[in-house]
Scaffold this active site. Structure first.
Site, PDB file in Angstrom:
ATOM      1  N   ASP A  60       0.822  -1.212   0.000  1.00 19.12           N
ATOM      2  CA  ASP A  60       0.000   0.000   0.000  1.00 19.12           C
ATOM      3  C   ASP A  60       0.856   1.261   0.000  1.00 19.12           C
ATOM      4  O   ASP A  60       0.627   2.190  -0.766  1.00 19.12           O
ATOM      5  CB  ASP A  60      -0.895   0.041   1.257  1.00 19.12           C
ATOM      6  CG  ASP A  60      -2.218  -0.658   1.036  1.00 19.12           C
ATOM      7  OD1 ASP A  60      -2.341  -1.380   0.032  1.00 19.12           O
ATOM      8  OD2 ASP A  60      -3.126  -0.473   1.868  1.00 19.12           O
TER       9      ASP A  60
ATOM     10  N   GLU B  93      -3.966   7.004   2.855  1.00 17.68           N
ATOM     11  CA  GLU B  93      -4.298   6.246   4.055  1.00 17.68           C
ATOM     12  C   GLU B  93      -3.045   5.933   4.877  1.00 17.68           C
ATOM     13  O   GLU B  93      -3.086   5.892   6.100  1.00 17.68           O
ATOM     14  CB  GLU B  93      -4.970   4.936   3.615  1.00 17.68           C
ATOM     15  CG  GLU B  93      -5.293   4.032   4.762  1.00 17.68           C
ATOM     16  CD  GLU B  93      -6.191   2.872   4.355  1.00 17.68           C
ATOM     17  OE1 GLU B  93      -6.417   2.670   3.163  1.00 17.68           O
ATOM     18  OE2 GLU B  93      -6.662   2.184   5.276  1.00 17.68           O
TER      19      GLU B  93
ATOM     20  N   ASP C 202      -6.431   6.093  -2.017  1.00 19.02           N
ATOM     21  CA  ASP C 202      -6.503   4.789  -1.349  1.00 19.02           C
ATOM     22  C   ASP C 202      -5.803   3.803  -2.285  1.00 19.02           C
ATOM     23  O   ASP C 202      -6.337   3.459  -3.341  1.00 19.02           O
ATOM     24  CB  ASP C 202      -7.960   4.364  -1.087  1.00 19.02           C
ATOM     25  CG  ASP C 202      -8.001   3.162  -0.146  1.00 19.02           C
ATOM     26  OD1 ASP C 202      -6.954   2.504   0.026  1.00 19.02           O
ATOM     27  OD2 ASP C 202      -9.073   2.872   0.416  1.00 19.02           O
TER      28      ASP C 202
ATOM     29  N   ILE D  95      -5.088   0.554  -2.217  1.00 17.94           N
ATOM     30  CA  ILE D  95      -5.919  -0.634  -2.496  1.00 17.94           C
ATOM     31  C   ILE D  95      -7.065  -0.630  -1.491  1.00 17.94           C
ATOM     32  O   ILE D  95      -6.845  -0.864  -0.297  1.00 17.94           O
ATOM     33  CB  ILE D  95      -5.137  -1.965  -2.343  1.00 17.94           C
ATOM     34  CG1 ILE D  95      -3.897  -1.974  -3.246  1.00 17.94           C
ATOM     35  CG2 ILE D  95      -6.034  -3.170  -2.684  1.00 17.94           C
ATOM     36  CD1 ILE D  95      -2.999  -3.180  -3.040  1.00 17.94           C
ATOM     37  N   ASP D  96      -8.261  -0.357  -1.964  1.00 15.06           N
ATOM     38  CA  ASP D  96      -9.430  -0.455  -1.093  1.00 15.06           C
ATOM     39  C   ASP D  96      -9.931  -1.905  -1.125  1.00 15.06           C
ATOM     40  O   ASP D  96      -9.738  -2.606  -2.117  1.00 15.06           O
ATOM     41  CB  ASP D  96     -10.526   0.506  -1.579  1.00 15.06           C
ATOM     42  CG  ASP D  96     -11.689   0.562  -0.600  1.00 15.06           C
ATOM     43  OD1 ASP D  96     -11.437   0.633   0.613  1.00 15.06           O
ATOM     44  OD2 ASP D  96     -12.847   0.513  -1.056  1.00 15.06           O
TER      45      ASP D  96
ATOM     46  N   THR E 193      -8.835  -4.348   1.012  1.00 11.04           N
ATOM     47  CA  THR E 193      -7.621  -5.154   1.124  1.00 11.04           C
ATOM     48  C   THR E 193      -7.931  -6.606   1.459  1.00 11.04           C
ATOM     49  O   THR E 193      -7.256  -7.512   0.972  1.00 11.04           O
ATOM     50  CB  THR E 193      -6.697  -4.595   2.245  1.00 11.04           C
ATOM     51  OG1 THR E 193      -7.015  -3.239   2.448  1.00 11.04           O
ATOM     52  CG2 THR E 193      -5.243  -4.742   1.886  1.00 11.04           C
TER      53      THR E 193
ATOM     54  N   ASP F 195     -11.490   6.724   1.063  1.00 12.10           N
ATOM     55  CA  ASP F 195     -12.415   5.728   0.505  1.00 12.10           C
ATOM     56  C   ASP F 195     -13.441   6.379  -0.426  1.00 12.10           C
ATOM     57  O   ASP F 195     -13.879   5.781  -1.397  1.00 12.10           O
ATOM     58  CB  ASP F 195     -13.217   5.037   1.617  1.00 12.10           C
ATOM     59  CG  ASP F 195     -12.370   4.181   2.541  1.00 12.10           C
ATOM     60  OD1 ASP F 195     -11.506   3.454   2.035  1.00 12.10           O
ATOM     61  OD2 ASP F 195     -12.581   4.246   3.766  1.00 12.10           O
TER      62      ASP F 195
HETATM   63  C1  2IP Z   1     -12.020  -0.659   3.967  1.00 14.89           C
HETATM   64  C2  2IP Z   1     -12.690  -1.604   3.024  1.00 14.89           C
HETATM   65  C3  2IP Z   1     -13.745  -2.355   3.785  1.00 14.89           C
HETATM   66  C4  2IP Z   1     -14.834  -1.417   4.244  1.00 14.89           C
HETATM   67  C5  2IP Z   1     -14.214  -0.290   5.057  1.00 14.89           C
HETATM   68  C6  2IP Z   1     -13.044   0.382   4.327  1.00 14.89           C
HETATM   69  O1  2IP Z   1     -10.856  -0.122   3.368  1.00 14.89           O
HETATM   70  O2  2IP Z   1     -13.244  -0.958   1.931  1.00 14.89           O
HETATM   71  O3  2IP Z   1     -14.225  -3.354   2.973  1.00 14.89           O
HETATM   72  O4  2IP Z   1     -15.761  -2.155   5.017  1.00 14.89           O
HETATM   73  O5  2IP Z   1     -15.185   0.665   5.293  1.00 14.89           O
HETATM   74  O6  2IP Z   1     -12.465   1.372   5.133  1.00 14.89           O
HETATM   75  P1  2IP Z   1     -17.039  -2.930   4.384  1.00 14.89           P
HETATM   76  O7  2IP Z   1     -16.524  -3.910   3.386  1.00 14.89           O
HETATM   77  O8  2IP Z   1     -17.720  -3.541   5.553  1.00 14.89           O
HETATM   78  O9  2IP Z   1     -17.827  -1.842   3.729  1.00 14.89           O
HETATM   79  P2  2IP Z   1      -9.392  -0.907   3.349  1.00 14.89           P
HETATM   80  O10 2IP Z   1      -9.579  -2.258   2.784  1.00 14.89           O
HETATM   81  O11 2IP Z   1      -8.582   0.009   2.476  1.00 14.89           O
HETATM   82  O12 2IP Z   1      -8.937  -0.914   4.787  1.00 14.89           O
HETATM   83 CA    CA Z   2      -9.999   1.827   2.042  1.00 16.58          CA
END
Ligand code: 2IP
Ligand code: CA
Length: 379
Positions: A54, A79, A153, A155-156, A158, A303
């Site tokens: 990341d 992030e 971000d 990689i969202d 993850t 995000d």
């Molecule tokens: C996370 C990821 C999660 C999400 C959370 C984000 O970012 O997108 O999937 O939770 O809100 O902050 P959910 O899947 O329950 O919506 P990252 O993977 O970058 O930590």
């Molecule tokens: Ca994210």
């Protein structure tokens, strides 16, 4: 603005390459997945590797954008912090150096001397990406880089990236989890007002190349400022729900009271759950669902900024749920749309940049009103 957009599409594609390389190259993939079987020290090291991937992507974007637009240096946020503590307790500042060899040497110091993994990563970072085709000609927006800031971000979703389940996406269908939920998100906001004005989303694992079997990505972009609205995808057909009824996507960890209220608003089969905050907004953008509701403050500016800009370009937006409920209950009207320039002063660390009041992402105002109406007396 068109120059900045082209650059962001390019760096997002480079980021997607790094994400793919980490899964494709055995020495890197081993580092990603061995967590399940490793002992405690190993777990810590692998955790670090995920963070490192990341950080490296984020620093690469920061480096490339800063090189072309020096006015933006100091306003490119993400992030991760680039101050990195490796598995041996040493502090290293991860940056992208001027040559691939220097970057590899620096990465080796955080990868416990694993020169193979460090070289593979450095190669992906310094490689030129494939040319990105975007119909940006003729796009003129009266904004200069010195007025803008960026949220990254790298990689969202993850957890989906690590788990790596492969799904074949079907046209028009929301596929709730899998590698395709992992997204590179780069959002641009106006420093003075915090409004999101440009967004680039790259989905590194969109489909597999039928001939070679390697993963191919897909990108999306949008620009929205003043009277200019442009988006790489057209607004979905079908308008405001109409006869098909409203559909909503939620996190599987959403509160039962929200699930129940929205289930009765939408009717059978219209409530979906999906992974990834960015991915859920992308589902709204693509018209795979109408609205994304989140009652918790569990997402952050990085995000939401990029997909928010695309939704605005399509005539929708992302609002703070708590503020919207308050104004629906008759409190004096305040701006409810999320902004990106000011931290919450009363919070510390990453929480300063959380979307604390929860959110609703929508394409159509009347659908937003229905959702707020359904939740008004429940939360
Ligand atoms: C996370 C990821 C999660 C999400 C959370 C984000 O970012 O997108 O999937 O939770 O809100 O902050 P959910 O899947 O329950 O919506 P990252 O993977 O970058 O930590
Ligand atoms: Ca994210």
């Amino acid at each position: 603005m068109a120059d900045l957009l082209r650059l962001l599409l390019r760096v997002a594609e480079k980021a997607a390459n790094v994400a793919r390389v980490c899964r494709q190259e055995a020495p890197l993939f081993q580092l990603l997945v061995q967590e399940k079987t490793g002992d405690d020290k190993n777990k810590k090291f692998v955790q670090d590797f995920k963070t490192l991937a990341d950080v490296v992507i984020q620093e690469m974007i920061r480096h490339d954008v800063g090189a072309q637009f020096p006015e933006m240096v100091g306003f490119i946020h993400g992030e991760e912090s680039n101050k990195f503590e490796n598995g041996l307790g040493e502090n290293v500042i991860v940056t992208v150096c001027s040559t691939e060899e220097e970057t590899a040497a620096l990465l080796a110091t955080v990868l416990d001397g694993d020169h193979t993994a460090a070289s593979l990563l450095a190669r992906a970072i310094h490689q030129d990406p494939a040319t990105i085709q975007a119909e940006t000609d003729g796009l003129t927006v009266p904004l200069s880089p010195s007025e803008l800031g960026i949220w990254i971000d790298p990689i969202d979703a993850t957890s989906q990236y690590i788990e790596g389940r492969e799904e074949v996406l079907e046209e028009g269908r929301l596929s709730p989890s899998g590698l395709h939920c992992a997204l590179v998100l780069i959002g641009v906001y106006l420093r003075s007002t915090g409004e999101p004005v440009m967004g680039v989303i790259n989905q590194p694992f969109n489909h597999k190349d039928p001939t070679g079997g390697s993963w191919k990505g897909k990108h999306f972009w949008g620009v929205s400022y003043g009277g200019t609205n442009a988006c790489s995808i057209s607004p979905p057909k079908g308008g405001a729900g109409g006869r098909r009824g409203l559909s909503v996507v939620l996190s599987s960890s959403e509160k039962p009271v929200v699930k129940e209220a929205l289930a009765s608003l939408c009717g059978p089969g219209k409530l979906a759950y999906a992974s990834g905050a960015g991915f859920k907004v992308l589902c709204v953008i693509q018209g795979l669902t109408d609205v994304y509701v989140l009652s918790e403050g569990s997402t952050f500016k990085w995000d939401s900024c990029a997909p928010h800009a695309l939704l605005r370009a399509l005539g929708g937006g992302v609002v703070d749920l708590t503020k919207s409920l308050r104004s629906a209950r008759g409190a004096p009207a305040h701006e409810t749309e999320l902004t990106y320039h000011q931290p919450s002063a009363e919070c510390k660390g990453a929480d300063r940049w959380a979307n604390r009041g929860g959110l609703v992402a929508y394409r159509d105002c009347s659908q937003l009103s229905s959702v707020i109406g359904a939740l008004k007396d429940k939360l």
